[in-house]
Design a protein around this motif. Structure first.
Motif, PDB file in Angstrom:
ATOM      1  N   SER A   1       0.839  -1.202   0.000  1.00  0.00           N
ATOM      2  CA  SER A   1       0.000   0.000   0.000  1.00  0.00           C
ATOM      3  C   SER A   1       0.873   1.250   0.000  1.00  0.00           C
ATOM      4  O   SER A   1       1.955   1.291   0.603  1.00  0.00           O
ATOM      5  CB  SER A   1      -0.922   0.016   1.220  1.00  0.00           C
ATOM      6  OG  SER A   1      -1.778  -1.113   1.223  1.00  0.00           O
ATOM      7  N   SER A   2       0.385   2.267  -0.632  1.00  0.00           N
ATOM      8  CA  SER A   2       1.082   3.557  -0.645  1.00  0.00           C
ATOM      9  C   SER A   2       0.779   4.316   0.638  1.00  0.00           C
ATOM     10  O   SER A   2      -0.122   3.953   1.403  1.00  0.00           O
ATOM     11  CB  SER A   2       0.639   4.383  -1.853  1.00  0.00           C
ATOM     12  OG  SER A   2      -0.747   4.709  -1.738  1.00  0.00           O
TER      13      SER A   2
ATOM     14  N   HIS B   1      13.188   4.254  13.365  1.00  0.00           N
ATOM     15  CA  HIS B   1      14.102   4.364  14.505  1.00  0.00           C
ATOM     16  C   HIS B   1      14.077   3.087  15.353  1.00  0.00           C
ATOM     17  O   HIS B   1      15.127   2.552  15.738  1.00  0.00           O
ATOM     18  CB  HIS B   1      13.718   5.571  15.360  1.00  0.00           C
ATOM     19  CG  HIS B   1      14.489   5.652  16.650  1.00  0.00           C
ATOM     20  ND1 HIS B   1      15.829   6.012  16.695  1.00  0.00           N
ATOM     21  CD2 HIS B   1      14.106   5.424  17.946  1.00  0.00           C
ATOM     22  CE1 HIS B   1      16.249   5.995  17.949  1.00  0.00           C
ATOM     23  NE2 HIS B   1      15.217   5.642  18.736  1.00  0.00           N
ATOM     24  N   LEU B   2      12.877   2.578  15.637  1.00  0.00           N
ATOM     25  CA  LEU B   2      12.756   1.404  16.499  1.00  0.00           C
ATOM     26  C   LEU B   2      13.342   0.156  15.838  1.00  0.00           C
ATOM     27  O   LEU B   2      13.979  -0.680  16.514  1.00  0.00           O
ATOM     28  CB  LEU B   2      11.290   1.158  16.849  1.00  0.00           C
ATOM     29  CG  LEU B   2      10.629   2.174  17.797  1.00  0.00           C
ATOM     30  CD1 LEU B   2       9.132   1.878  17.923  1.00  0.00           C
ATOM     31  CD2 LEU B   2      11.291   2.126  19.172  1.00  0.00           C
ATOM     32  N   LEU B   3      13.125  -0.002  14.541  1.00  0.00           N
ATOM     33  CA  LEU B   3      13.537  -1.231  13.869  1.00  0.00           C
ATOM     34  C   LEU B   3      14.888  -1.101  13.178  1.00  0.00           C
ATOM     35  O   LEU B   3      15.394  -2.090  12.638  1.00  0.00           O
ATOM     36  CB  LEU B   3      12.473  -1.644  12.840  1.00  0.00           C
ATOM     37  CG  LEU B   3      11.056  -1.850  13.393  1.00  0.00           C
ATOM     38  CD1 LEU B   3      10.138  -2.393  12.304  1.00  0.00           C
ATOM     39  CD2 LEU B   3      11.073  -2.796  14.585  1.00  0.00           C
ATOM     40  N   GLY B   4      15.463   0.095  13.174  1.00  0.00           N
ATOM     41  CA  GLY B   4      16.767   0.274  12.542  1.00  0.00           C
ATOM     42  C   GLY B   4      16.717   0.065  11.050  1.00  0.00           C
ATOM     43  O   GLY B   4      17.608  -0.578  10.484  1.00  0.00           O
ATOM     44  N   ALA B   5      15.691   0.596  10.407  1.00  0.00           N
ATOM     45  CA  ALA B   5      15.507   0.426   8.964  1.00  0.00           C
ATOM     46  C   ALA B   5      15.249   1.790   8.343  1.00  0.00           C
ATOM     47  O   ALA B   5      14.400   2.555   8.814  1.00  0.00           O
ATOM     48  CB  ALA B   5      14.340  -0.511   8.681  1.00  0.00           C
ATOM     49  N   ALA B   6      15.965   2.111   7.256  1.00  0.00           N
ATOM     50  CA  ALA B   6      15.894   3.442   6.678  1.00  0.00           C
ATOM     51  C   ALA B   6      14.841   3.570   5.583  1.00  0.00           C
ATOM     52  O   ALA B   6      14.409   4.684   5.274  1.00  0.00           O
ATOM     53  CB  ALA B   6      17.254   3.852   6.116  1.00  0.00           C
ATOM     54  N   THR B   7      14.423   2.481   4.974  1.00  0.00           N
ATOM     55  CA  THR B   7      13.509   2.550   3.841  1.00  0.00           C
ATOM     56  C   THR B   7      12.278   1.691   4.081  1.00  0.00           C
ATOM     57  O   THR B   7      12.241   0.865   5.006  1.00  0.00           O
ATOM     58  CB  THR B   7      14.209   2.071   2.553  1.00  0.00           C
ATOM     59  OG1 THR B   7      14.537   0.684   2.712  1.00  0.00           O
ATOM     60  CG2 THR B   7      15.467   2.890   2.268  1.00  0.00           C
ATOM     61  N   ARG B   8      11.282   1.872   3.204  1.00  0.00           N
ATOM     62  CA  ARG B   8      10.069   1.071   3.310  1.00  0.00           C
ATOM     63  C   ARG B   8      10.358  -0.427   3.149  1.00  0.00           C
ATOM     64  O   ARG B   8       9.885  -1.245   3.962  1.00  0.00           O
ATOM     65  CB  ARG B   8       9.042   1.532   2.268  1.00  0.00           C
ATOM     66  CG  ARG B   8       8.447   2.902   2.568  1.00  0.00           C
ATOM     67  CD  ARG B   8       7.723   3.463   1.333  1.00  0.00           C
ATOM     68  NE  ARG B   8       6.688   2.585   0.880  1.00  0.00           N
ATOM     69  CZ  ARG B   8       5.392   2.710   1.162  1.00  0.00           C
ATOM     70  NH1 ARG B   8       5.001   3.725   1.909  1.00  0.00           N
ATOM     71  NH2 ARG B   8       4.509   1.861   0.703  1.00  0.00           N
TER      72      ARG B   8
END
Length: 397
Positions: free
Chosen positions: A333-334, A358-365
């Motif tokens: 989903s967008s 921030h919580l999951l340490g992931a920068a992108t979707r």
């Protein structure tokens, strides 16, 4: 049957049949030595050969004093197989259980000889054992093998011993049939060996738990999962292996565990957050199964861990909205679709996405979706994507 013979039969009832020795071996109280045929009993007549029956006793069996008829009936109908033979191998008396071993009735045994019912080799062994008892005057305990009516072999354990009957020494025997018990024991041992092999070589983390949640036994894989030695894992309380703190996971697990122990259900599939000795957490799928059917309260539960998430440090729990956002992201989903679906403003959605990164340490979707799966936040085998715990308020199940 005379009173002394009756008392001797009852005294030698093989209640503790597990003490029986190997086939055709004397008991611990015997002097040892090979079994021999052709020996004499205390009357001086040779044994080990077939003699013509005494006309006065043929077919008559043993007389039972009227005062002991009730006891004689007890032995006659007891499940233990019992008999009395004279020194010539002729049956003087047998109860129904013993006659049943040969597929006949006591009346057909009395007055006939060992060879009439047993194969020659077996009859020779029985005669030799009888002569040993008559010569030494001491009991022998051993295992009796016989052929059942359906052609299968049976096994009974018990004692043979000398008795005095009508001024002569005879041989009495009393046995308990253990054929079905031995078969059941062998099947149980095979099942336990198969279970041990599955536990030790399947690679699955699994453990046997008591009703109060203590680890009784465990696989090596389970110990490695928690970074423990196997001896350190056994004996631990299972709740010490779960991530602490209140939450829907623990509440659901507690309810389902109580349902298992109370036998309201026999099998449960659920999830839980595990914690190892380094403080790292991982979500895992648990399969819990009770053992046995005999009591109203389960005594043991097998716990098997199948799917595990990546081990990670503890982070603040995600809100229901954040988990729903992750499931919609995984669905493709967008941002505008997500905002409309959850009735959020674009600013609120951007805040949640920033917080999730921030919580999951992931920068992108894509990284957010990947981390949601490897950390066990999203169920690995579900479409459309959903929360890994069915207890979550916004879970679709």
């Amino acid at each position: 049957m005379g009173d002394p013979s009756l008392k001797t039969l009852l005294e030698n009832l093989p209640v503790f049949w597990r003490e029986a020795d190997e086939p055709w071996q004397t008991g611990e109280g015997e002097a040892g030595g090979p079994l021999r045929t052709g020996e004499s009993d205390d009357s001086g007549d040779p044994g080990g050969s077939r003699h013509a029956p005494d006309p006065r006793q043929q077919g008559a069996g043993l007389a039972v004093p009227s005062g002991y008829a009730a006891f004689a009936d007890l032995v006659d109908l007891a499940p233990a197989a019992a008999f009395i033979r004279d020194r010539h191998g002729r049956y003087l008396w047998a109860n129904h259980a013993y006659a049943h071993l040969y597929g006949t009735v006591p009346q057909q045994l009395v007055g006939r000889y060992i060879e009439d019912f047993d194969a020659p080799a077996e009859a020779d062994r029985f005669r030799a054992l009888d002569q040993q008892i008559l010569t030494r005057g001491t009991p022998v305990r051993h295992t009796l093998h016989y052929v059942r009516q359906d052609g299968t072999t049976g096994r009974a354990v018990g004692h043979r011993f000398p008795v005095r009957e009508q001024s002569r020494t005879c041989v009495a025997g009393i046995y308990v049939d253990i054929t079905d018990h031995v078969r059941a024991t062998a099947q149980r041992q095979e099942a336990e060996e198969n279970l041990s092999a599955l536990r030790d070589h399947s690679g699955l983390p699994c453990a046997l738990l008591s009703a109060n949640g203590r680890v009784i036994e465990a696989s090596v894989a389970a110990a490695e999962l928690f970074h423990l030695g196997l001896t350190d894992l056994v004996g631990r309380r299972a709740h010490t292996l779960l991530a602490p703190g209140p939450g829907p996971d623990l509440e659901q697990l507690h309810r389902r565990w109580n349902s298992l122990i109370a036998r309201r259900t026999r099998r449960v599939e659920t999830t839980a957050v595990l914690v190892d000795t380094h403080g790292l957490q991982r979500r895992a799928e648990l399969h819990l199964t009770t053992i046995g059917h005999s009591s109203s309260r389960a005594r043991h539960v097998w716990a098997v861990i199948t799917h595990q998430s990546l081990a990670h440090e503890a982070h603040p729990p995600l809100t229901a909205a954040q988990i729903r956002i992750l499931s919609l992201l995984a669905q493709g989903s967008s941002n505008s679709d997500i905002a409309a679906s959850l009735k959020l403003s674009r600013q609120t959605l951007d805040y949640h996405l920033s917080r999730l990164r921030h919580l999951l340490g992931a920068a992108t979707r894509p990284a957010l979706v990947a981390r949601a799966y490897v950390l066990g936040i999203l169920a690995p085998h579900a479409w459309p994507p959903r929360s890994a715990t069915a207890a979550h308020p916004l879970s679709t199940v």
